[in-house]
Write an enzyme that holds these catalytic residues in place. Sequence first.
Site: not given
Length: 665
Positions: A42, A337, A463, A469
């Site tokens: 990835g 989040r 996070r 990314l």
Amino acid sequence: MKLDAKIPAGPLAEKWSKHKFNLKLVNPANKRKYTVIVVGTGLAGASAAASLAELGYNVKAFCYQDSPRRAHSIAAQGGINAAKNYQNDGDSVYRLFYDTIKGGDYRAREANVYRLAEVSANIIDQCVAQGVPFAREYGGLLDNRSFGGVQVQRTFYAAGQTGQQLLLGAYSALNRQIALGTVKMYNRHEMLDIVNVGGKTRGIIARNLITGEIERHSGHAVLLATGGYGNVFFLSTNAMGSNVTAAWKAHKKGAFFGNPCFTQIHPTCIPVSGEHQSKLTLMSESLRNDGRIWVPAKTEDAQAIQNGTKRGNDIPEEDRDYYLERRYPSFGNLVPRDVASRAAKERCDAGFGVNRTGQAVFLDYTFAINRYGNQEVNRLNLQDADEEKVKELGIAVVKEKYGNLFDMYKQITGDDPYQTPMKIYPAVHYTMGGLWVDYNLMTTLEGCYALGEANFSDHGANRLGASALMQGLADGYFVIPYTIGDYLADDIRTGAIPTNSPEFDEAEKAVIDRIQFFMNNKGTKSVDFFHKRLGKIMWDKCGMARNAQGLQEAIEEIKALRAEFWQDVRVPGNAESFNPELDKAGRVADFLELGELMCHDALHRNESCGGHFREEYQTEEGEALRDDTNFAYVAAWEYKGEEKPVLHKEELVFENVKLTQRSYK
């Protein structure tokens, strides 16, 4: 064993630059004498493999997909953070560092997080040079948008497919090295064990998933870039094949596992629709940039929506509860989040959910469409534009920014989000826990490194959006190329690592014995039967909220389920051919062990922080209540077989930020 994080001395802003200078180097001619194994291709793995090969190392890269292009990194849709301050709105390296530390609820290392913020700008330059088509604003500069947990616009994006475009950039760099012969690519290969020789990691055992052949591969170092373990919950936003096996094998051979209970629940997922589902679909957090989240203010309206007699558009404005804007006026819909997820759960648990199951809230784009539409009317100087024209122009702008996400939602749910609010609900997404690594990204196994989501490193207990990314590419492009040389420099006289040693024999035998067990076991239940039951235990008792009683019950239930699995699992087919059920069996066996460790970790941490919400430890307003006196540390667990795992602590030292109760009000 005392954990040594190898954090450089000196001022925070100088640690990385001074550390790079002090690291030992391998001269270009000698790099060709080393072989480095990279497991996972990835963003972290592909960027590391391409960068190391470009430097001159021989690289063996492995992925279980048919192509590195299928790595789960492509699913990261919303964007990538970087402290470029293109918006001139007050961003800086320090602010990105601070937001990340705070967003992780003060459970991450200062030095690692600052380095991440420091190299973030280099990542954008690297990706632009590779041709990544980032969105641009009218003047030609790269555009930015907002993400949760911050008050500046620092997220670079490529429509709603940022991860895919970034992976194509890394994939191009990787393919260049494959063509040059510096990278040997092994598609459809899964690492099933790690091999230690003389106290150092020297190779892996892999299975060719097409032919079933078991292979030995040796190298001077092994890099694990194999992603997260969210699929321990069965239903998650992860790709179906995402698993913990590579990291778990390293753990069982001596690599400590850091903060395994720190799981991220993502607030904007398409809700569960029934027992038939095998995964959940993420709607990018970038949608919170322009969308407003709400539920009905009256329970009778919520019940009518649940019964199908009303729809979201039927609820008048004055009867809507924009609960994030109400509770957190400073950040509104852009709270982190974990905060957004718990707030959604609280409203649904109170009876205000907006789908058949009562487990959903609305994400509404009506206001964004009208705002963008009016901007276009002004820009085009349209004097007679009616409401329909405003809506048409607004939809065109939203479609340009988020079109593929809206199309995906419509295909899955049958509802048109341009006309009616989306329904979303929290779901398991990212795992902040992972293999413990030092500042150089090395695990407690000498010569074994972990990159990206596979390590515990940079996100603490939660996070921030658009940081996955960033960390994957930082580790692969800008950290490991420096730090691995410091380790390899002392290995120059070692030469090629033979694979005909007792250590390789033993590791291969263990792999074959386990495969033969699965093929010969005369059980009656499928692998998924056990995986679903594990997932339900984990979600109910180690999910969005945990408590001591539930965690103790979960540990015993998982033990019983694991015993039942080994007795009654049935794997069809054979081991000498393509057999996804066999692959799945090994992965679920590892999840059954990991799940128990996650519950142990959550049980020992008597506080709430970030994504770890212990119901016994919360403020009067229902927010996470940390205990910095007793739990400001990384929990690093050592595997002890059938015995209880042993806890090691890396105390977290905060010299540059003040430990305060998080507030997004």
